[in-house]
Design a protein around this motif. Structure first.
Motif, PDB file in Angstrom:
ATOM      1  N   VAL A   4       0.860  -1.173   0.000  1.00 21.85           N
ATOM      2  CA  VAL A   4       0.000   0.000   0.000  1.00 21.85           C
ATOM      3  C   VAL A   4       0.902   1.231   0.000  1.00 21.85           C
ATOM      4  O   VAL A   4       1.889   1.291   0.732  1.00 21.85           O
ATOM      5  N   VAL A   5       0.569   2.201  -0.833  1.00 22.74           N
ATOM      6  CA  VAL A   5       1.325   3.450  -0.910  1.00 22.74           C
ATOM      7  C   VAL A   5       0.467   4.567  -0.325  1.00 22.74           C
ATOM      8  O   VAL A   5      -0.703   4.717  -0.689  1.00 22.74           O
ATOM      9  N   VAL A   6       1.063   5.343   0.596  1.00 18.41           N
ATOM     10  CA  VAL A   6       0.393   6.485   1.214  1.00 18.41           C
ATOM     11  C   VAL A   6       1.209   7.733   0.883  1.00 18.41           C
ATOM     12  O   VAL A   6       2.411   7.780   1.146  1.00 18.41           O
ATOM     13  N   ASP A   7       0.560   8.728   0.275  1.00 18.92           N
ATOM     14  CA  ASP A   7       1.212  10.005  -0.033  1.00 18.92           C
ATOM     15  C   ASP A   7       0.621  11.091   0.853  1.00 18.92           C
ATOM     16  O   ASP A   7      -0.603  11.211   0.970  1.00 18.92           O
ATOM     17  N   VAL A   8       1.509  11.871   1.461  1.00 14.03           N
ATOM     18  CA  VAL A   8       1.125  12.951   2.375  1.00 14.03           C
ATOM     19  C   VAL A   8       1.785  14.233   1.883  1.00 14.03           C
ATOM     20  O   VAL A   8       2.969  14.225   1.525  1.00 14.03           O
ATOM     21  N   VAL A  86       7.122   1.720  -9.534  1.00 14.87           N
ATOM     22  CA  VAL A  86       8.231   1.831  -8.587  1.00 14.87           C
ATOM     23  C   VAL A  86       7.668   2.197  -7.215  1.00 14.87           C
ATOM     24  O   VAL A  86       6.904   3.150  -7.086  1.00 14.87           O
ATOM     25  N   ALA A  87       8.065   1.454  -6.191  1.00 13.43           N
ATOM     26  CA  ALA A  87       7.535   1.657  -4.837  1.00 13.43           C
ATOM     27  C   ALA A  87       7.978   2.981  -4.240  1.00 13.43           C
ATOM     28  O   ALA A  87       7.215   3.646  -3.564  1.00 13.43           O
ATOM     29  N   SER A  88       9.205   3.363  -4.438  1.00 12.04           N
ATOM     30  CA  SER A  88       9.681   4.635  -3.904  1.00 12.04           C
ATOM     31  C   SER A  88      10.733   5.184  -4.840  1.00 12.04           C
ATOM     32  O   SER A  88      11.362   4.469  -5.583  1.00 12.04           O
ATOM     33  N   SER A  89      10.850   6.505  -4.775  1.00 14.64           N
ATOM     34  CA  SER A  89      11.832   7.116  -5.671  1.00 14.64           C
ATOM     35  C   SER A  89      12.899   7.816  -4.890  1.00 14.64           C
ATOM     36  O   SER A  89      12.899   7.893  -3.715  1.00 14.64           O
TER      37      SER A  89
END
Length: 89
Positions: A4-8, A86-89
């Protein structure tokens, strides 16, 4: 295993000194077409099994109560990581 990806992001009315520093650096590097930068946070949450609506609901609750500061930040996205993304950059 699912992710799960959470953007804040900082609320629009909150000053973002990191974003201002980045936009200033971009201008010094000749990248003047960018007029504003807002810098946020991304969290990736690993779960055993599939990402279900129940898992997403739990991630939303975690995002609102722990991963963000609701006084100065908004949770802008809680979603399943799509295969190949991509999970994180």
């Amino acid at each position: 295993m699912g992710t799960v990806v959470v953007d804040v992001m900082p609320k629009q009315e909150i000053l973002d000194p990191q974003g201002q520093a980045v936009v200033g650096a971009l201008r010094r590097l000749g990248q003047s077409r960018f007029s504003d930068v807002r810098q946020g946070k991304r969290f990736t949450l690993q779960v055993e099994g599939e990402v279900t609506e129940e898992v997403l609901a739990a991630a939303r609750e975690a995002a609102e109560t722990l991963l963000s500061n609701p006084v100065i930040e908004d949770v802008v996205s809680v979603r399943e990581l799509v295969e190949g993304e991509v999970a994180s950059s």
